[in-house]
Design a protein around this motif. Sequence first.
Motif, mmCIF file in Angstrom:
data_model
loop_
_atom_site.group_PDB
_atom_site.id
_atom_site.type_symbol
_atom_site.label_atom_id
_atom_site.label_comp_id
_atom_site.label_asym_id
_atom_site.label_seq_id
_atom_site.Cartn_x
_atom_site.Cartn_y
_atom_site.Cartn_z
ATOM 1 N N THR A 77 0.917 -1.185 -0.051
ATOM 2 C CA THR A 77 0.124 0.144 -0.019
ATOM 3 C C THR A 77 0.862 1.174 -0.031
ATOM 4 N N ARG A 78 1.958 1.257 0.714
ATOM 5 C CA ARG A 78 2.832 2.486 0.937
ATOM 6 C C ARG A 78 3.527 2.431 -0.394
ATOM 7 N N LYS A 79 3.751 1.555 -1.322
ATOM 8 C CA LYS A 79 4.196 1.571 -2.766
ATOM 9 C C LYS A 79 3.170 2.322 -3.527
ATOM 10 N N LEU A 81 1.016 4.471 -2.730
ATOM 11 C CA LEU A 81 0.635 6.016 -2.068
ATOM 12 C C LEU A 81 1.891 6.711 -3.062
ATOM 13 N N SER A 82 3.161 6.186 -3.312
ATOM 14 C CA SER A 82 3.967 7.050 -3.814
ATOM 15 C C SER A 82 4.021 6.703 -5.457
ATOM 16 N N PRO A 84 1.009 5.761 -7.594
ATOM 17 C CA PRO A 84 -0.433 4.933 -7.764
ATOM 18 C C PRO A 84 -0.758 4.005 -8.835
ATOM 19 N N GLU A 334 -5.624 5.235 4.042
ATOM 20 C CA GLU A 334 -4.953 4.847 2.799
ATOM 21 C C GLU A 334 -5.770 4.969 1.794
ATOM 22 N N VAL A 337 -6.570 8.497 0.716
ATOM 23 C CA VAL A 337 -5.615 9.326 0.136
ATOM 24 C C VAL A 337 -5.498 8.592 -1.512
ATOM 25 N N LEU A 338 -5.846 7.534 -1.537
ATOM 26 C CA LEU A 338 -5.453 7.065 -3.174
ATOM 27 C C LEU A 338 -7.021 7.111 -3.849
ATOM 28 N N LYS A 378 -3.201 13.615 4.336
ATOM 29 C CA LYS A 378 -2.269 13.137 3.301
ATOM 30 C C LYS A 378 -0.721 13.263 4.010
ATOM 31 N N ALA A 381 -0.542 9.602 6.064
ATOM 32 C CA ALA A 381 -0.777 8.356 5.570
ATOM 33 C C ALA A 381 0.964 7.848 5.172
ATOM 34 N N PRO A 382 1.682 9.047 4.561
ATOM 35 C CA PRO A 382 3.018 8.244 4.287
ATOM 36 C C PRO A 382 3.964 7.909 5.423
#
Length: 718
Positions: A77-79, A81-82, A84, A334, A337-338, A378, A381-382
Amino acid sequence: PGAGKTTRVPPRLLREKWCSGELYVLEPRRMAARSAARRIASELGEEIGNTVGYEVRYEDKTSAGTKVRFLTEGLFTRKLLSNPTLTGVSTIVLDEFHERHLQGDVALALALRLQRTARPDLRIVVMSATLSGDSIASHLHATVLESEGRSFPVEIRHLDAPDDRPLGSQVSSAVRASLEREPNGDILVFVPGAADIRACLGSLDRLRERFSFECLPLHGDLTAQEQDRVFSRGNQTRVIVATNVAESSITIEGITTVIDSGLARRAITTSWSTTPLLRTERISKASATQRAGRAGRTKPGTALRLYTAGDFSTRAEFEEPEIRRADLTALVLELSVLGASDVPWLDPPDPAAIDQARNALVRLGALDPNGSVTALGKAMAPLGLPPRVARAVIEATRLGLGEYAATLGALLSERDPRLNLRAKFGSVANNLDRAIGDSDLTELFEVFEEAAESRFSASAIRAAGLDPSGVLAIERAREKLTHRLRAGRATVEPTHDILCRALLPAFGDRLCKRVRERSSSLAVRGGGSCELSPESVVQRAPFVLAISSDQVQGRTPVVRLAHAADVDLLIETFADVIDDETRVSFDETSERVVAFDVLSLDGLVLEQSVSVRASNDQRSACLHRAAEAKGGLCAFADEPFDEWLARMRFAARVDSTLPTLDSEALSTWLAKSCDECVSFDELRRFCTTQHLSSVFGYEWQARACDLAPERITLLAGR
């Protein structure tokens, strides 16, 4: 089990023309990601981080040339966020999907959503040895491929009757019997957690005097070097005592016997905890099959289950999806934010749990009341932290705590490193003075600083009563957060007041008030209750923030980490939502009306003082209600009252012009009497037959006495 999915499928996919980009392999555990990546790299004759690498929390062994990247499900999920659209990624492989972790379900849903929208070229592979593939294949519109592997037959044995002895004793007996039957094969023992591993290793010491074997632990908190010892065979028979990290994805050569406790420690996330809570639960039939399969990799083996066949038959077929029972606050943030509102879930989460998570995020300021993500959300989340912790860290940064903000986030998001709080403070019951403080968090800061001063020496850390692996995990988290926050040098010290200001925006809804002095029972803002752990140092503060708690379903939460909150700071912080009111009540002890001016926050009284604002009407109405509840006028009037009332009511039946003195009339008179009183004592002095007569007039009294006199003289003189 044992078909070679984890180490054979990813390299094979690289040879496909459509696999021109990077291949992500998602594993449920860090150990599986590390060991599988190392195994494939070794078979390719390369160093880890070249063609094959791994990325887990706070550890990245990849390079620009990495084509196969093993990573834990939570990092996926972190991937997104950076990145999409996952530019540069061709394939996603979800390994051991039968475990149905929350992050695994999220990864599948987001990958499928991306495939159906911006990335129709994205390939998705779901792998499991025990999960029925038909339902998932239908959900993905995918093909089912099967491989039998090269496993050997495994004889399954169960206990004839339940064994109530401690787990260490059960394991010791099972190992002895296994070594007597098969002295040359290695034994893999499955127990719930690291503490159980230590207990079992201790119980096996006596057997090592009789049998020559090596004992090895295996769990997720071991260092890479300690884990490598398990995967490297020697000439000696080995007994490996492991948690469920050895259940799947990794192969330990030489295992011919599996001893299965049938238990596992499951990570449970709740709205009351900042770190996942571990609970011991019975494993499913699918997990039991996975464990047994470890014994048949190289030759026929045996699996001894430390429970009965009847017990096995009552177990669930598969693990319950974590998405149905976990706190979903981080997930909702998450997804917000996405912008992923239309996620194709395999098993959709409970709408009530989603609403609860949204409400929590609105309170944290991460979402606005309409559910849209805010700038604060925002930024949260990261960070890769639980939302509450992320909110506290951002506030700490704003207050000027700098690098201390990263330390705060690490301390709250990682496991508590204190092995035994009583070892430092003594018995809480017998040594209260030494165990009293204002913050468990401040103590965590102190013990971490002590470890840092020793340059994280394992021996020094253990001597201080701390868990070395836990302390090192905090240090890794702190370093990574420092980088993400771009945290510079602090402009303020992490004093109790500053820490409280940082914590209040994140944990303000977990404000608690001690029910009574020195009580461990706490009333929670907005309703509900919790208990303060006896291990907490915050044993006297009237107001505390419940930072992290253990919450067992159906039981009162127990607060492990607490921070005392000053009432003046609370009033300052929540000034716009505090209720300022005058409360009039009746004190049963003194039997008096009391009035206070009260400042309260969602029902939690912060401060009160004797009121000068209460009106006479409020006081008399309160006294009247209490008097009526006591029995009405009859409970306060003087002794002749009952006789006098009977005479007056008799007279009213004879002469209809006289007042009836029914219950309504007596209540009205009682209310008028309360206008002049504030206590039961005053009311008793006021409620006399003489005063009652004056209220209705003496002419009425005279007429009633004529009709119903107290006494008359008979002819005989009596």
